[in-house]
Write an enzyme that holds these catalytic residues in place. Structure first.
Site, PDB file in Angstrom:
ATOM      1  N   GLU A 162      38.390 -27.896 -29.510  1.00  0.00           N
ATOM      2  CA  GLU A 162      36.973 -27.935 -29.591  1.00  0.00           C
ATOM      3  C   GLU A 162      36.247 -28.015 -28.061  1.00  0.00           C
ATOM      4  O   GLU A 162      36.823 -28.780 -27.235  1.00  0.00           O
ATOM      5  CB  GLU A 162      36.572 -29.029 -30.478  1.00  0.00           C
ATOM      6  CG  GLU A 162      36.913 -28.939 -31.877  1.00  0.00           C
ATOM      7  CD  GLU A 162      36.354 -29.781 -32.830  1.00  0.00           C
ATOM      8  OE1 GLU A 162      36.179 -29.589 -33.923  1.00  0.00           O
ATOM      9  OE2 GLU A 162      35.998 -30.922 -32.390  1.00  0.00           O
ATOM     10  N   CYS A 198      31.203 -29.158 -22.493  1.00  0.00           N
ATOM     11  CA  CYS A 198      32.040 -30.195 -22.586  1.00  0.00           C
ATOM     12  C   CYS A 198      33.616 -29.778 -22.817  1.00  0.00           C
ATOM     13  O   CYS A 198      33.791 -29.026 -24.071  1.00  0.00           O
ATOM     14  CB  CYS A 198      31.980 -31.254 -23.701  1.00  0.00           C
ATOM     15  SG  CYS A 198      32.746 -32.589 -23.760  1.00  0.00           S
ATOM     16  N   CYS A 237      38.248 -43.952 -30.682  1.00  0.00           N
ATOM     17  CA  CYS A 237      38.143 -42.489 -30.442  1.00  0.00           C
ATOM     18  C   CYS A 237      38.755 -41.741 -31.566  1.00  0.00           C
ATOM     19  O   CYS A 237      40.145 -41.952 -31.609  1.00  0.00           O
ATOM     20  CB  CYS A 237      38.542 -41.989 -29.074  1.00  0.00           C
ATOM     21  SG  CYS A 237      38.628 -40.278 -28.695  1.00  0.00           S
ATOM     22  N   CYS A 293      43.086 -44.443 -27.721  1.00  0.00           N
ATOM     23  CA  CYS A 293      41.941 -45.452 -27.533  1.00  0.00           C
ATOM     24  C   CYS A 293      41.403 -45.943 -29.070  1.00  0.00           C
ATOM     25  O   CYS A 293      41.076 -44.888 -29.822  1.00  0.00           O
ATOM     26  CB  CYS A 293      40.760 -44.859 -26.670  1.00  0.00           C
ATOM     27  SG  CYS A 293      41.302 -44.674 -24.951  1.00  0.00           S
ATOM     28  N   CYS A 322      45.499 -36.228 -27.954  1.00  0.00           N
ATOM     29  CA  CYS A 322      45.534 -37.166 -26.737  1.00  0.00           C
ATOM     30  C   CYS A 322      46.525 -38.163 -27.021  1.00  0.00           C
ATOM     31  O   CYS A 322      46.998 -38.458 -28.207  1.00  0.00           O
ATOM     32  CB  CYS A 322      44.236 -37.810 -26.828  1.00  0.00           C
ATOM     33  SG  CYS A 322      43.993 -38.610 -25.159  1.00  0.00           S
ATOM     34  N   CYS A 350      30.384 -37.227 -28.552  1.00  0.00           N
ATOM     35  CA  CYS A 350      31.531 -37.946 -27.759  1.00  0.00           C
ATOM     36  C   CYS A 350      32.514 -38.590 -28.859  1.00  0.00           C
ATOM     37  O   CYS A 350      32.055 -39.405 -29.736  1.00  0.00           O
ATOM     38  CB  CYS A 350      31.067 -38.967 -27.000  1.00  0.00           C
ATOM     39  SG  CYS A 350      30.045 -38.566 -25.536  1.00  0.00           S
TER      40      CYS A 350
HETATM   41  N1  SAH Z   1      40.479 -38.887 -21.744  1.00  0.00           N
HETATM   42  C1  SAH Z   1      39.482 -38.829 -20.949  1.00  0.00           C
HETATM   43  C2  SAH Z   1      38.257 -37.651 -21.278  1.00  0.00           C
HETATM   44  C3  SAH Z   1      37.751 -38.148 -22.621  1.00  0.00           C
HETATM   45  S1  SAH Z   1      36.015 -38.199 -22.336  1.00  0.00           S
HETATM   46  C4  SAH Z   1      38.505 -40.012 -20.757  1.00  0.00           C
HETATM   47  O1  SAH Z   1      39.073 -41.314 -21.547  1.00  0.00           O
HETATM   48  O2  SAH Z   1      37.501 -40.272 -20.163  1.00  0.00           O
HETATM   49  C5  SAH Z   1      35.108 -38.712 -23.928  1.00  0.00           C
HETATM   50  C6  SAH Z   1      34.275 -39.760 -23.647  1.00  0.00           C
HETATM   51  O3  SAH Z   1      33.610 -40.279 -24.724  1.00  0.00           O
HETATM   52  C7  SAH Z   1      35.193 -41.073 -23.145  1.00  0.00           C
HETATM   53  O4  SAH Z   1      34.222 -41.818 -22.324  1.00  0.00           O
HETATM   54  C8  SAH Z   1      35.320 -41.739 -24.400  1.00  0.00           C
HETATM   55  O5  SAH Z   1      35.716 -43.035 -24.077  1.00  0.00           O
HETATM   56  C9  SAH Z   1      34.224 -41.625 -25.317  1.00  0.00           C
HETATM   57  N2  SAH Z   1      34.444 -42.014 -26.473  1.00  0.00           N
HETATM   58  C10 SAH Z   1      35.316 -41.458 -27.375  1.00  0.00           C
HETATM   59  N3  SAH Z   1      35.330 -41.819 -28.498  1.00  0.00           N
HETATM   60  C11 SAH Z   1      34.078 -42.197 -28.673  1.00  0.00           C
HETATM   61  C12 SAH Z   1      32.938 -42.242 -29.795  1.00  0.00           C
HETATM   62  N4  SAH Z   1      33.393 -42.509 -31.068  1.00  0.00           N
HETATM   63  N5  SAH Z   1      31.639 -42.612 -29.600  1.00  0.00           N
HETATM   64  C13 SAH Z   1      31.185 -42.589 -28.243  1.00  0.00           C
HETATM   65  N6  SAH Z   1      32.007 -42.302 -27.345  1.00  0.00           N
HETATM   66  C14 SAH Z   1      33.196 -41.921 -27.449  1.00  0.00           C
END
Ligand code: SAH
Length: 371
Positions: A98, A111, A125, A122, A118, A346
């Site tokens: 996406e 983006c 996420c 986390c 991944c 995000c």
């Molecule tokens: N792996 C990289 C790139 C992904 S960036 C990283 O961790 O930075 C995506 C961003 O959105 C990251 O800061 C991630 O932590 C955040 N993110 C992930 N899940 C989310 C959610 N459910 N709500 C808000 N932000 C989220």
């Protein structure tokens, strides 16, 4: 570079200027051919070699025998009520990724994804819950910019400038796909590619410390770090990569990341999870953690997805958290949630991942058991 080609022809889409020059060198051609072809592909949006009219017919025929510009297919696209646009891009092997475009008054941010799924898992996420399939090739990474620029402009060329910024914040951990991400970012920065300034291309990482050190040596793009917690105990849960590279190591590399240019800051991303990391005590710990780091903080209201145990902090809590940081002299912003009605916000990007880790299966089972 191209490991998953379906044909034997080389895909010129993913070659940055240096790689393109090497390619033309092997054909006995001059280096300026690289610039001409980059411009055709990325500036003019041409995917047909015969349309490259400043190359001789003989060279075009020769190129056509050994090379092509392979653009992945758009499987689906949709626009949110706030004009955020999402593309689901189908890759040659059937996996889907996406890409999201976020229009604002003064800029348009794309983006971009770096991996199919991944590996980091986390806890908050949804991409992590899908498991992992593979790294994207440099062609697949830059194709997201190619597709968006063409899709958003009337003429199909770069002139309209709908995409002014790129953030490597889509699916995946960009620093675990280092070479391909760097090549694709080189094309974004290249005047013959997309001509974006180093401040308008941002790599976001969960904190792969050795790769951050390496990145600093080869690229001067902007850096964002997904911090999300002010102490190791909590960060080990939210961002399990922290067990490998704890905060002390992460902060050490952040401290002198932009040491040649004191005006540059690292963007610390901090997702606001109700009752988990959003109290005044957490804000104070964060102030201490960041005291020697040139950082700005971006507070991200949590975007929920099915099966998550987390909830978004309410607006008053986010505001209080932000005010505590600001009072200590830390520049903090709250990210506006965009595109959530089409699952483009995000952490909501899931694509269609042929999961090799079986994590998505385990995750589904644990949800079923809990119900
Ligand atoms: N792996 C990289 C790139 C992904 S960036 C990283 O961790 O930075 C995506 C961003 O959105 C990251 O800061 C991630 O932590 C955040 N993110 C992930 N899940 C989310 C959610 N459910 N709500 C808000 N932000 C989220």
């Amino acid at each position: 570079m191209e490991t998953l080609t379906q044909t034997t022809k080389i895909n010129l889409l993913g070659l940055d200027e240096k790689a393109m020059q090497e390619f033309f060198h092997t054909l006995g051609e001059k280096p300026y051919r690289a610039q001409q072809v980059l411009k055709w592909i990325h500036f003019q949006g041409v995917s047909d070699i015969q349309s490259m009219t400043n190359l001789s017919k003989a060279l075009r025929d020769k190129l056509q025998d050994i090379a092509e510009i392979r653009i992945p297919e758009i499987a689906y696209e949709s626009t949110a009520s706030d004009d955020t646009h999402k593309w689901l891009i189908r890759l040659a092997d059937g996996n889907c990724i996406e890409t999201v475009y976020i229009p604002e008054k003064e800029r348009g941010t794309l983006c971009v994804s770096s991996q199919v799924g991944c590996t980091l898992n986390c806890d908050f996420c949804s991409t992590g819950k899908q498991g992992f399939s593979r790294n994207l090739t440099s062609a697949e990474i830059i194709s997201q910019v190619w597709v968006a620029v063409r899709g958003l402009s009337q003429s199909g060329t770069l002139h309209d400038r709908a995409v002014t910024n790129v953030v490597m914040m889509g699916m995946g951990e960009p620093l675990l796909n280092f070479d391909n991400v760097v090549s694709a970012m080189n094309i974004m920065l290249d005047d013959y590619g997309y001509g974006l300034s180093k401040r308008r291309v941002t790599l976001s990482t969960a904190g792969v410390v050795p790769a951050m050190k390496q990145l600093r040596e080869v690229s001067d793009v902007a850096l964002a770090v997904s911090l999300h917690a002010p102490n190791d105990e909590l960060r080990n849960v939210l961002v399990p990569l922290n067990k490998k590279y704890p905060l002390k190591e992460l902060m050490a590399v952040c401290q002198d990341y932009f040491k040649e240019d004191k005006r540059r800051h690292i963007m610390m991303e901090y997702v606001m999870l109700a009752g988990v990391n959003d109290t005044p005590a957490h804000a104070k710990q964060l102030i201490t953690l960041l005291q020697d780091v040139p950082a700005k903080v971006n507070l991200i209201p949590f975007n929920p997805f099915p099966s998550t145990i987390y909830k978004r902090s309410d607006d008053a809590t986010i505001l209080r958290f932000r005010e505590i940081l600001m009072a200590a002299g830390i520049n903090a912003l709250t990210r506006k949630t965009r595109g959530d009605d089409i699952d483009a916000a995000c952490g909501q990007l899931v694509g269609q991942v042929k999961d090799r880790t079986r994590r998505s299966e385990r995750h589904r089972k644990s949800i079923a058991q809990a119900q």
